[in-house]
Motif scaffolding. Sequence first.
Motif, PDB file in Angstrom:
ATOM      1  N   VAL A  68      19.349  -5.357 -18.287  1.00  0.00           N
ATOM      2  CA  VAL A  68      19.347  -4.111 -17.508  1.00  0.00           C
ATOM      3  C   VAL A  68      19.919  -4.368 -16.122  1.00  0.00           C
ATOM      4  N   ARG A  69      19.455  -5.424 -15.472  1.00  0.00           N
ATOM      5  CA  ARG A  69      19.933  -5.749 -14.111  1.00  0.00           C
ATOM      6  C   ARG A  69      21.437  -6.024 -14.087  1.00  0.00           C
TER       7      ARG A  69
ATOM      8  N   ARG B 157      10.965  -9.727 -23.057  1.00  0.00           N
ATOM      9  CA  ARG B 157      10.987  -8.752 -21.948  1.00  0.00           C
ATOM     10  C   ARG B 157      11.851  -9.255 -20.798  1.00  0.00           C
TER      11      ARG B 157
ATOM     12  N   ALA C  22      16.201   0.161 -22.796  1.00  0.00           N
ATOM     13  CA  ALA C  22      15.351  -1.025 -22.680  1.00  0.00           C
ATOM     14  C   ALA C  22      13.878  -0.674 -22.809  1.00  0.00           C
TER      15      ALA C  22
ATOM     16  N   THR D 261      15.104  -7.364 -19.320  1.00  0.00           N
ATOM     17  CA  THR D 261      15.171  -7.051 -17.890  1.00  0.00           C
ATOM     18  C   THR D 261      16.462  -7.570 -17.279  1.00  0.00           C
ATOM     19  N   ARG D 262      16.859  -8.769 -17.641  1.00  0.00           N
ATOM     20  CA  ARG D 262      18.111  -9.338 -17.117  1.00  0.00           C
ATOM     21  C   ARG D 262      19.327  -8.548 -17.599  1.00  0.00           C
TER      22      ARG D 262
ATOM     23  N   PRO E 130      18.315   1.417 -18.683  1.00  0.00           N
ATOM     24  CA  PRO E 130      16.860   1.303 -18.574  1.00  0.00           C
ATOM     25  C   PRO E 130      16.103   2.119 -19.611  1.00  0.00           C
TER      26      PRO E 130
END
Length: 74
Positions: free
Chosen positions: A46-47, A39, A56, A43-44, A53
Amino acid sequence: MTMIVECSTCPVRGLQCDDCMVTALMPEGVELPLDAAERMVVTRLVRAGLVRPDVAATATARREPWEVRRVVAG
């Protein structure tokens, strides 16, 4: 009867995962929820703008078939 195995509480997680009988019992192609490390990576991504998103949010893990390996003494 249902048995729930929680890998996050396994006392040898990360040390003996390759020999874990639980993964041998799971059929190939089963989709699993992402663990904490997976996860974090998603998340990284996506950032950084590398993964949308919405994509993801649907990410899952999948058990891959075991590779048969032979050790040849020489």
